[in-house]
Motif scaffolding. Structure first.
Motif, PDB file in Angstrom:
ATOM      1  N   UNK A 108       1.146   7.690  -2.454  1.00  0.00           N
ATOM      2  CA  UNK A 108       1.310   6.149  -1.390  1.00  0.00           C
ATOM      3  C   UNK A 108       1.934   5.170  -2.317  1.00  0.00           C
ATOM      4  N   UNK A 109       2.839   4.528  -1.603  1.00  0.00           N
ATOM      5  CA  UNK A 109       3.291   3.089  -2.504  1.00  0.00           C
ATOM      6  C   UNK A 109       2.650   2.044  -1.901  1.00  0.00           C
ATOM      7  N   UNK A 110       1.957   1.158  -2.549  1.00  0.00           N
ATOM      8  CA  UNK A 110       1.155   0.079  -2.055  1.00  0.00           C
ATOM      9  C   UNK A 110       2.083  -1.291  -2.533  1.00  0.00           C
ATOM     10  N   UNK A 166      -1.937   6.524  -5.772  1.00  0.00           N
ATOM     11  CA  UNK A 166      -1.682   5.097  -5.318  1.00  0.00           C
ATOM     12  C   UNK A 166      -0.610   4.419  -6.382  1.00  0.00           C
ATOM     13  N   UNK A 167       0.449   4.459  -5.889  1.00  0.00           N
ATOM     14  CA  UNK A 167       1.620   3.862  -6.776  1.00  0.00           C
ATOM     15  C   UNK A 167       1.827   2.274  -6.455  1.00  0.00           C
ATOM     16  N   UNK A 168       2.191   1.427  -7.334  1.00  0.00           N
ATOM     17  CA  UNK A 168       2.556  -0.028  -6.765  1.00  0.00           C
ATOM     18  C   UNK A 168       2.647  -0.936  -8.274  1.00  0.00           C
ATOM     19  N   UNK A 169       3.026  -1.920  -7.900  1.00  0.00           N
ATOM     20  CA  UNK A 169       3.125  -3.077  -9.036  1.00  0.00           C
ATOM     21  C   UNK A 169       1.560  -3.415  -9.154  1.00  0.00           C
ATOM     22  N   UNK A 170       1.516  -4.252 -10.455  1.00  0.00           N
ATOM     23  CA  UNK A 170       0.086  -5.054 -10.596  1.00  0.00           C
ATOM     24  C   UNK A 170      -0.166  -5.843  -9.538  1.00  0.00           C
ATOM     25  N   UNK A 171      -1.228  -5.851  -9.050  1.00  0.00           N
ATOM     26  CA  UNK A 171      -1.787  -6.879  -8.016  1.00  0.00           C
ATOM     27  C   UNK A 171      -1.198  -6.478  -6.605  1.00  0.00           C
ATOM     28  N   UNK A 172      -0.765  -5.109  -6.457  1.00  0.00           N
ATOM     29  CA  UNK A 172      -0.379  -4.797  -5.383  1.00  0.00           C
ATOM     30  C   UNK A 172      -1.621  -4.301  -4.336  1.00  0.00           C
ATOM     31  N   UNK A 173      -2.807  -4.053  -4.830  1.00  0.00           N
ATOM     32  CA  UNK A 173      -3.950  -3.649  -4.107  1.00  0.00           C
ATOM     33  C   UNK A 173      -4.493  -2.587  -4.205  1.00  0.00           C
ATOM     34  N   UNK A 174      -4.135  -1.669  -5.360  1.00  0.00           N
ATOM     35  CA  UNK A 174      -4.515  -0.287  -5.423  1.00  0.00           C
ATOM     36  C   UNK A 174      -5.972  -0.168  -6.029  1.00  0.00           C
ATOM     37  N   UNK A 175      -6.469  -1.336  -7.037  1.00  0.00           N
ATOM     38  CA  UNK A 175      -7.674  -1.148  -7.298  1.00  0.00           C
ATOM     39  C   UNK A 175      -8.695  -1.709  -6.407  1.00  0.00           C
ATOM     40  N   UNK A 176      -8.320  -2.572  -5.422  1.00  0.00           N
ATOM     41  CA  UNK A 176      -8.956  -2.944  -4.511  1.00  0.00           C
ATOM     42  C   UNK A 176      -9.110  -2.158  -3.210  1.00  0.00           C
ATOM     43  N   UNK A 177      -8.296  -1.080  -3.190  1.00  0.00           N
ATOM     44  CA  UNK A 177      -8.370   0.092  -2.247  1.00  0.00           C
ATOM     45  C   UNK A 177      -9.727   0.773  -2.874  1.00  0.00           C
ATOM     46  N   UNK A 178      -9.469   1.309  -4.200  1.00  0.00           N
ATOM     47  CA  UNK A 178     -10.507   2.119  -4.762  1.00  0.00           C
ATOM     48  C   UNK A 178     -11.794   1.576  -4.449  1.00  0.00           C
ATOM     49  N   UNK A 179     -11.955  -0.086  -4.834  1.00  0.00           N
ATOM     50  CA  UNK A 179     -13.303  -0.820  -4.698  1.00  0.00           C
ATOM     51  C   UNK A 179     -13.932  -0.766  -3.350  1.00  0.00           C
ATOM     52  N   UNK A 180     -12.945  -0.969  -2.484  1.00  0.00           N
ATOM     53  CA  UNK A 180     -13.430  -0.698  -0.812  1.00  0.00           C
ATOM     54  C   UNK A 180     -13.795   0.446  -0.692  1.00  0.00           C
TER      55      UNK A 180
END
Length: 249
Positions: free
Chosen positions: A220-222, A51-65
């Motif tokens: 995946x670009x988020x 999962x690629x993307x800027x800070x705050x894009x939602x990458x870590x939130x996806x993991x936690x979900x």
């Protein structure tokens, strides 16, 4: 807790050609803050996906979900044929999913070996302590040291090794190379490649797309809580200009 863990449904074998993980229209919130806005992605068994993307894009939130530690989630997360969107994190972990957070979660009052032995085994087939030491020789040398007296790279090795002992075969690795020296980054990359060869499936959150390119099958670009592009690894070189625009680098 033991009773709850015992009731976790066993994941069913995925249908031929079906992804091991299917996420559809995933929304997630921190309190009143709506962070994910319809995330949709697939991961096939044996893949390494970033999962690629800027800070705050939602990458870590996806993991936690995926692992079930978000307060509110809607949509669908199907793992091995089991819908997990309403399951607790403990039951999700019993399906064979392991999460290594960005902050690593090493216990300062415990030694390396005590940190390794802390999580329960959730499935058969986890790595033995000796196998973990073979994978990360630094940890064997520091087995009696307090966890937080390790270097950043050694703490990352400990966090990954601890999950490998549990028997999880689907790994969520959040920023495993952040702040590490190049030689340690190479070692982490070699470990990910080895785990892939041994049948592990991995989702990797990564800021460094050059590193991601050395280990992953797809990217995946988020952006703003949703997937805006998917780039096969073989197309990464041809997509560099596009990635620079996406990531602002």
């Amino acid at each position: 807790m033991a009773e709850a863990l015992a009731t976790a449904p066993a994941p069913r074998p995925a249908a031929a050609g079906a992804p091991l993980l299917q996420i559809r229209d995933l929304n997630a919130w921190y309190g009143e803050s709506h962070v994910l806005h319809g995330m949709t992605l697939d991961v096939r068994e044996g893949e390494v996906v970033t999962l690629l993307g800027r800070n705050g894009a939602g990458k870590t939130t996806t993991m936690k979900s995926i692992i079930g530690i978000m307060g509110k989630r809607t949509g669908s997360i199907v793992f091995g044929g089991t819908e997990t969107i309403r399951m607790s994190s403990r039951l999700i972990a019993r399906l064979g999913i392991g999460y290594v957070p960005e902050e690593r979660g090493i216990f300062s009052s415990l030694s390396v070996i005590e940190n390794l032995m802390l999580p329960p085994q959730i499935k058969p087939g986890g790595l033995s302590v000796q196998q973990i030491y073979d994978l990360f020789p630094n940890l064997k040398e520091r087995s009696g040291s307090q966890g937080t007296k390790l270097s950043g790279g050694e703490q990352q090795m400990l966090a990954i090794g601890r999950i490998l002992r549990t028997g999880a075969k689907f790994l969520l690795l959040d920023e495993p190379t952040e702040g590490l020296a190049p030689v340690i980054i190479q070692q982490i990359g070699a470990t990910i490649s080895r785990l892939k060869k041994e049948g592990f499936t991995i989702i990797l959150v990564e800021q460094n797309f050059r590193f991601a390119q050395t280990v992953a099958d797809r990217h995946y670009v988020v952006e703003q809580g949703r997937v805006i592009d998917m780039i096969p690894n073989e197309d990464m070189d041809a997509s560099i200009d596009k990635l620079h625009r996406y990531l602002g680098v």
